[in-house]
Scaffold this motif. Structure first.
Motif, PDB file in Angstrom:
ATOM      1  N   PHE A  80       8.012   7.392  13.746  1.00 35.70           N
ATOM      2  CA  PHE A  80       6.832   7.849  14.484  1.00 35.70           C
ATOM      3  C   PHE A  80       5.902   6.682  14.827  1.00 35.70           C
ATOM      4  CE2 PHE A  80       2.497   9.637  14.605  1.00 35.70           C
ATOM      5  CZ  PHE A  80       2.673  10.611  15.578  1.00 35.70           C
ATOM      6  N   PHE A  81       5.903   5.657  13.954  1.00 39.79           N
ATOM      7  CA  PHE A  81       4.984   4.527  14.144  1.00 39.79           C
ATOM      8  C   PHE A  81       5.662   3.310  14.770  1.00 39.79           C
ATOM      9  CE2 PHE A  81       3.450   7.008  10.512  1.00 39.79           C
ATOM     10  CZ  PHE A  81       2.161   7.293  10.925  1.00 39.79           C
ATOM     11  N   LEU A 130      -3.221  -1.016  -2.788  1.00 38.51           N
ATOM     12  CA  LEU A 130      -3.988   0.093  -2.218  1.00 38.51           C
ATOM     13  C   LEU A 130      -3.157   1.361  -2.325  1.00 38.51           C
ATOM     14  CD1 LEU A 130      -6.124   0.217   0.961  1.00 38.51           C
ATOM     15  CD2 LEU A 130      -4.219   1.811   0.793  1.00 38.51           C
ATOM     16  N   GLU A 131      -3.823   2.443  -2.650  1.00 47.25           N
ATOM     17  CA  GLU A 131      -3.178   3.753  -2.706  1.00 47.25           C
ATOM     18  C   GLU A 131      -3.960   4.729  -1.840  1.00 47.25           C
ATOM     19  OE1 GLU A 131      -1.364   3.778  -7.240  1.00 47.25           O
ATOM     20  OE2 GLU A 131      -3.452   4.383  -6.931  1.00 47.25           O
ATOM     21  N   SER A 132      -3.247   5.631  -1.165  1.00 52.93           N
ATOM     22  CA  SER A 132      -3.899   6.638  -0.332  1.00 52.93           C
ATOM     23  C   SER A 132      -2.996   7.862  -0.237  1.00 52.93           C
ATOM     24  CB  SER A 132      -4.166   6.082   1.071  1.00 52.93           C
ATOM     25  OG  SER A 132      -4.682   7.096   1.933  1.00 52.93           O
ATOM     26  N   ASN A 133      -3.592   9.015   0.026  1.00 53.95           N
ATOM     27  CA  ASN A 133      -2.785  10.215   0.267  1.00 53.95           C
ATOM     28  C   ASN A 133      -2.526  10.422   1.756  1.00 53.95           C
ATOM     29  OD1 ASN A 133      -5.276  11.030   1.175  1.00 53.95           O
ATOM     30  ND2 ASN A 133      -5.454  12.797  -0.179  1.00 53.95           N
ATOM     31  N   SER A 134      -2.827   9.401   2.563  1.00 57.17           N
ATOM     32  CA  SER A 134      -2.681   9.479   4.017  1.00 57.17           C
ATOM     33  C   SER A 134      -1.714   8.416   4.516  1.00 57.17           C
ATOM     34  CB  SER A 134      -4.051   9.294   4.698  1.00 57.17           C
ATOM     35  OG  SER A 134      -3.901   8.994   6.069  1.00 57.17           O
ATOM     36  N   VAL A 135      -0.665   8.844   5.213  1.00 60.66           N
ATOM     37  CA  VAL A 135       0.282   7.902   5.808  1.00 60.66           C
ATOM     38  C   VAL A 135      -0.405   7.087   6.902  1.00 60.66           C
ATOM     39  CG1 VAL A 135       2.420   7.721   7.135  1.00 60.66           C
ATOM     40  CG2 VAL A 135       2.290   9.306   5.211  1.00 60.66           C
ATOM     41  N   ILE A 136      -1.341   7.710   7.629  1.00 59.58           N
ATOM     42  CA  ILE A 136      -2.086   6.997   8.664  1.00 59.58           C
ATOM     43  C   ILE A 136      -2.840   5.813   8.051  1.00 59.58           C
ATOM     44  CG2 ILE A 136      -3.993   7.145  10.307  1.00 59.58           C
ATOM     45  CD1 ILE A 136      -1.575   8.534  11.335  1.00 59.58           C
ATOM     46  N   THR A 137      -3.463   6.025   6.899  1.00 54.23           N
ATOM     47  CA  THR A 137      -4.184   4.938   6.231  1.00 54.23           C
ATOM     48  C   THR A 137      -3.247   3.806   5.855  1.00 54.23           C
ATOM     49  OG1 THR A 137      -5.830   6.478   5.350  1.00 54.23           O
ATOM     50  CG2 THR A 137      -5.631   4.357   4.230  1.00 54.23           C
ATOM     51  N   LEU A 138      -2.071   4.155   5.338  1.00 59.26           N
ATOM     52  CA  LEU A 138      -1.096   3.122   4.963  1.00 59.26           C
ATOM     53  C   LEU A 138      -0.681   2.296   6.171  1.00 59.26           C
ATOM     54  CD1 LEU A 138       1.263   5.099   2.518  1.00 59.26           C
ATOM     55  CD2 LEU A 138      -0.851   3.854   1.999  1.00 59.26           C
ATOM     56  N   CYS A 152       0.878  -1.170   0.000  1.00 58.45           N
ATOM     57  CA  CYS A 152       0.000   0.000   0.000  1.00 58.45           C
ATOM     58  C   CYS A 152       0.917   1.221   0.000  1.00 58.45           C
ATOM     59  CB  CYS A 152      -0.939   0.000   1.200  1.00 58.45           C
ATOM     60  SG  CYS A 152      -0.174  -0.292   2.806  1.00 58.45           S
ATOM     61  N   LEU A 153       0.689   2.143  -0.933  1.00 57.27           N
ATOM     62  CA  LEU A 153       1.593   3.258  -1.151  1.00 57.27           C
ATOM     63  C   LEU A 153       0.816   4.568  -1.290  1.00 57.27           C
ATOM     64  CD1 LEU A 153       3.975   1.675  -3.836  1.00 57.27           C
ATOM     65  CD2 LEU A 153       4.430   1.911  -1.378  1.00 57.27           C
ATOM     66  N   LEU A 154       1.542   5.667  -1.179  1.00 58.53           N
ATOM     67  CA  LEU A 154       0.940   6.970  -1.445  1.00 58.53           C
ATOM     68  C   LEU A 154       0.505   7.063  -2.904  1.00 58.53           C
ATOM     69  CD1 LEU A 154       3.349   9.312   0.562  1.00 58.53           C
ATOM     70  CD2 LEU A 154       0.976   8.777   1.117  1.00 58.53           C
ATOM     71  N   SER A 179      -2.144   1.881   9.057  1.00 54.81           N
ATOM     72  CA  SER A 179      -3.235   1.088   9.644  1.00 54.81           C
ATOM     73  C   SER A 179      -3.422  -0.217   8.885  1.00 54.81           C
ATOM     74  CB  SER A 179      -4.532   1.905   9.650  1.00 54.81           C
ATOM     75  OG  SER A 179      -5.020   2.112   8.328  1.00 54.81           O
ATOM     76  N   HIS A 180      -3.185  -0.195   7.574  1.00 55.76           N
ATOM     77  CA  HIS A 180      -3.269  -1.429   6.794  1.00 55.76           C
ATOM     78  C   HIS A 180      -2.075  -2.333   7.095  1.00 55.76           C
ATOM     79  CE1 HIS A 180      -6.454   0.610   4.564  1.00 55.76           C
ATOM     80  NE2 HIS A 180      -6.738  -0.551   4.009  1.00 55.76           N
ATOM     81  N   VAL A 181      -0.895  -1.741   7.255  1.00 52.87           N
ATOM     82  CA  VAL A 181       0.292  -2.537   7.572  1.00 52.87           C
ATOM     83  C   VAL A 181       0.109  -3.259   8.902  1.00 52.87           C
ATOM     84  CG1 VAL A 181       2.769  -2.437   8.094  1.00 52.87           C
ATOM     85  CG2 VAL A 181       1.831  -1.076   6.219  1.00 52.87           C
ATOM     86  N   LEU A 182      -0.555  -2.629   9.848  1.00 52.99           N
ATOM     87  CA  LEU A 182      -0.757  -3.221  11.175  1.00 52.99           C
ATOM     88  C   LEU A 182      -1.604  -4.498  11.136  1.00 52.99           C
ATOM     89  CD1 LEU A 182      -1.250  -0.016  13.344  1.00 52.99           C
ATOM     90  CD2 LEU A 182       0.505  -1.773  13.682  1.00 52.99           C
ATOM     91  N   THR A 183      -2.362  -4.699  10.067  1.00 48.62           N
ATOM     92  CA  THR A 183      -3.152  -5.929   9.958  1.00 48.62           C
ATOM     93  C   THR A 183      -2.283  -7.147   9.679  1.00 48.62           C
ATOM     94  OG1 THR A 183      -3.527  -5.773   7.550  1.00 48.62           O
ATOM     95  CG2 THR A 183      -5.063  -4.587   9.008  1.00 48.62           C
ATOM     96  N   GLY A 184      -1.060  -6.907   9.190  1.00 48.10           N
ATOM     97  CA  GLY A 184      -0.165  -8.001   8.841  1.00 48.10           C
ATOM     98  C   GLY A 184      -0.293  -8.471   7.413  1.00 48.10           C
ATOM     99  N   ASP A 185      -1.247  -7.948   6.679  1.00 51.92           N
ATOM    100  CA  ASP A 185      -1.486  -8.384   5.298  1.00 51.92           C
ATOM    101  C   ASP A 185      -0.880  -7.456   4.257  1.00 51.92           C
ATOM    102  OD1 ASP A 185      -3.001 -10.591   6.155  1.00 51.92           O
ATOM    103  OD2 ASP A 185      -4.788  -9.331   6.362  1.00 51.92           O
TER     104      ASP A 185
END
Length: 296
Positions: free
Chosen positions: A246-247, A218-226, A191-193, A228-234
């Motif tokens: 920071f994370f 997945l693409e998003s303009n939000s680092v928080i969104t990226l 998942c990337l910007l 949060s997806h990484v935290l799922t492990g998938d």
């Protein structure tokens, strides 16, 4: 004339008489009359007119450049006189690329401690938007890349170099590696910007240099969104070390340096190339130089 020039800048920015009038806090007839009076004073047509706004004439485009300079100088003069009378105060408007947002407190907190009457507005924007906002006098300064794409005529202060890391959950494959290659990263569910972000264009280029093609799920303009997806492990993502740190404090995530090639890009403050600067902007530039040269 300053008020008329400010209305003209607002019209050029909004490309709509009604929206420009609303921004300036006047009625549409008042704004239209001000533009007409400005045309009469300068002896040229500034705006192509029809049933709606149709753009600036060639003379209008040139006047817009002068208007930005004159209005910017007038604001600088007012700010300087206010600082003489009241001390350093007011609002500092900043626009920042998403990957630099995590470090903003390192700049604003010391500045606020030295000048407690300062207030800040910090917006997340793309590098292209930052330069446009700066040109339109909508922000006082920005934080963006300094060495990757053209900046135009701006004052710059280097702050730090971005180094890129694979960010995954700490219990997933590759999380305990000393380093990974761009080609290895390309094979992961990423998942990337979004592509309008310069960070993404940098990643695409380094992937191509490694002979890989990036195809994020997945693409998003939000680092928080990226993250949060990484935290799922998938999922996995790519972040600069300053942002990743920071994370990482929770221990749930791991950051692994990406090599082959090992890339770095300079990020810093950009401000209007105008002398003198407002006292507030001058204080910001001084704080940025301290942050960018901590050993000085």
């Amino acid at each position: 004339m300053i008020d008329k020039l400010e209305m003209f800048i607002a019209l050029a920015r909004n490309r709509h008489f009604g929206r420009a009038a609303e921004e300036c806090g006047v009625t549409q007839p008042t704004l239209s009359a001000a533009i007409k009076q400005l045309e009469e004073q300068l002896g040229v047509m500034l705006v192509w007119r029809g049933s709606r706004y149709r753009g600036l004439t060639p003379e209008g485009a040139r006047v817009l450049e002068w208007a930005r300079q004159i209005v910017g100088d007038a604001r600088t003069m007012r700010e300087e006189m206010r600082a003489v009378k009241q001390g350093l105060s007011g609002k500092l408007r900043l626009a920042v690329i998403p990957t630099a947002l995590a470090m903003m407190s390192s700049l604003t907190t010391p500045l606020s401690a030295r000048h407690p009457n300062l207030k800040f507005t910090v917006l997340s924007r793309t590098s292209a938007e930052i330069l446009q906002l700066l040109e339109n006098l909508e922000i006082d300064a920005g934080i963006t890349y300094l060495d990757n794409e053209p900046l135009g005529r701006v004052t710059t202060v280097p702050l730090f170099a971005e180094h890129y890391n694979l960010v995954t959950r700490a219990d997933t494959p590759l999380s305990d590696r000393q380093s990974v290659t761009w080609a290895e990263v390309a094979a992961l569910p990423l998942c990337l910007l979004t592509p309008d972000m310069q960070n993404r264009r940098i990643i695409n280029r380094h992937m191509a240099q490694a002979g890989a093609q990036v195809a994020p799920r997945l693409e998003s303009n939000s680092v928080i969104t990226l993250t949060s997806h990484v935290l799922t492990g998938d999922w996995a993502t790519i972040l600069p070390l300053q942002t990743a740190e920071f994370f990482l404090a929770s221990g749930a995530l791991s950051a692994v340096p990406i090599v082959a090639p090992e890339a770095a890009h300079l990020v810093g403050l950009v401000a209007p190339h105008r002398e003198p600067h407002t006292p507030v902007l001058d204080a910001l530039l001084t704080a940025a130089r301290r942050l960018g040269s901590p050993s000085d």
